[in-house]
Design a protein around this motif. Structure first.
Motif, mmCIF file in Angstrom:
data_model
loop_
_atom_site.group_PDB
_atom_site.id
_atom_site.type_symbol
_atom_site.label_atom_id
_atom_site.label_comp_id
_atom_site.label_asym_id
_atom_site.label_seq_id
_atom_site.Cartn_x
_atom_site.Cartn_y
_atom_site.Cartn_z
ATOM 1 N N SER A 184 -20.703 -51.896 -19.395
ATOM 2 C CA SER A 184 -21.934 -51.677 -18.499
ATOM 3 C C SER A 184 -21.973 -50.132 -18.297
ATOM 4 N N PRO A 185 -23.265 -49.912 -17.785
ATOM 5 C CA PRO A 185 -23.480 -48.416 -17.562
ATOM 6 C C PRO A 185 -22.548 -47.821 -16.613
ATOM 7 N N ASP A 186 -21.891 -48.777 -15.614
ATOM 8 C CA ASP A 186 -20.843 -48.055 -14.954
ATOM 9 C C ASP A 186 -19.387 -48.199 -15.428
ATOM 10 N N ASN A 187 -19.466 -48.998 -16.498
ATOM 11 C CA ASN A 187 -18.021 -49.012 -17.287
ATOM 12 C C ASN A 187 -18.410 -49.252 -18.857
ATOM 13 N N PRO A 188 -18.722 -47.819 -19.307
ATOM 14 C CA PRO A 188 -18.993 -47.687 -20.580
ATOM 15 C C PRO A 188 -17.929 -47.805 -21.804
ATOM 16 N N ALA A 189 -18.386 -48.391 -22.960
ATOM 17 C CA ALA A 189 -17.357 -48.561 -23.972
ATOM 18 C C ALA A 189 -16.818 -47.111 -24.253
ATOM 19 N N PRO A 190 -15.559 -47.013 -24.815
ATOM 20 C CA PRO A 190 -14.954 -45.913 -25.210
ATOM 21 C C PRO A 190 -15.892 -45.417 -26.538
ATOM 22 N N VAL A 191 -16.232 -44.162 -26.728
ATOM 23 C CA VAL A 191 -16.746 -43.349 -27.524
ATOM 24 C C VAL A 191 -15.845 -43.254 -28.708
ATOM 25 N N ILE A 192 -16.389 -43.884 -29.856
ATOM 26 C CA ILE A 192 -15.687 -43.673 -31.297
ATOM 27 C C ILE A 192 -16.313 -42.649 -32.204
#
Lengths: 126, 161
Positions: free
Chosen positions: B22-30
């Motif tokens: 979520s915006p508070d818990n973003p996915a890691p950037v690949i």
């Protein structure tokens, strides 16, 4: 196998191999040929002495081989240009290779006596 | 499960899935695989290989005429190799037309051949050091041969002795 040298076989690959081999051979000859011609700046005697080597029947036969390499490289080079710039070039590349081989055989047959006449006279008399 | 693993940590990874981001818990950037980083070599923004490719074809067409004409005169017409000697060379280079012919042929053939051998070296010499040394040798031999040949054509003296 070295990287980047994989090819697909048949006429396309073998004409490419022959183009490389003849090209490298011609380049080495050219290097030697400029050196021997440079002897005209040393003396007429030294130049004529080296040119006498070119008149040896074995070397004369190598000259026929040089003509063979240059004729193939020239004719196949024109084929490569046609493949690259003529819209139907890639489609007819195989037919063009066999045309190159045909013209090459005719020219080599025609060059046989003129190029080797020097040795033929030495070996079999005039 | 070992005794020191927190119970809620297991819950997060095994049951939440993508919906946990979520915006508070973003996915890691690949990072995109071809992205330029600090370690990417600087791009060589020239068209050297294109011009090399074009030169091979243009010089090739001219060389077909120059070299086959040269072979015809030296090895085929008028007795083949028998006639060649200092006097024959002097006779031909007395004419500026043949001097220009030979000079053009020398430069085009050497550059055409050097570029061809450069390609061959690049294809087969896989070690960086080997490739560099072979090309250094090639460029040295080419420069030497072109300059020597040019000097000989321009300074030829039919009355050297």
């Amino acid at each position: 196998m070295p990287a980047g040298t994989l090819y697909r076989g048949r006429e396309g690959m073998w004409s490419w191999v022959a183009h490389r081999v003849t090209g490298v051979l011609i380049f080495f000859f050219l290097f030697v040929h400029v050196l021997d011609t440079a002897l005209v700046r040393v003396s007429p005697q030294d130049y004529d002495k080296v040119v006498a080597t070119y008149k040896n029947p074995v070397v004369n036969l190598l000259e026929y081989g040089l003509v063979a390499a240059i004729l193939f490289h020239a004719l196949n080079g024109l084929r490569v240009i046609a493949v690259d710039f003529w819209s139907k070039g890639p489609k007819y590349q195989r037919q063009m290779l066999w045309s190159v081989v045909g013209i090459w055989i005719v020219l080599m047959a025609g060059a046989f006596y003129p190029v080797l006449q020097h040795s033929l006279r030495i070996l079999f008399g005039s | 499960m070992s005794a020191d693993t927190p119970v809620d940590a297991v819950e997060l990874t095994s049951t939440s899935g993508a919906s946990a981001f979520s915006p508070d818990n973003p996915a890691p950037v690949i990072e995109p695989p071809r992205a330029r980083t600090k370690r990417t070599p600087r791009a060589t923004r020239t068209n050297f290989e294109l011009y090399g490719w074009l030169f091979m074809r243009l010089s090739g067409i001219v060389l077909v005429v120059l070299v086959l004409g040269h072979l015809l005169i030296q090895l085929v017409l008028d007795g083949g190799v028998s006639k060649i000697g200092f006097a024959f060379v002097a006779g031909r280079w007395a004419n500026p037309f043949w001097q220009l012919w030979d000079l053009t042929m020398l430069w085009l053939a050497m550059l055409h051949g050097a570029n061809g051998l450069r390609t061959v070296i690049n294809d087969y010499a896989e070690r960086d050091a080997t490739r560099s040394w072979l090309k250094a040798l090639l460029y040295t031999a080419t420069a030497f041969t072109v300059l020597l040949g040019t000097l000989v054509i321009f300074t030829f003296d039919p009355n050297i002795q």
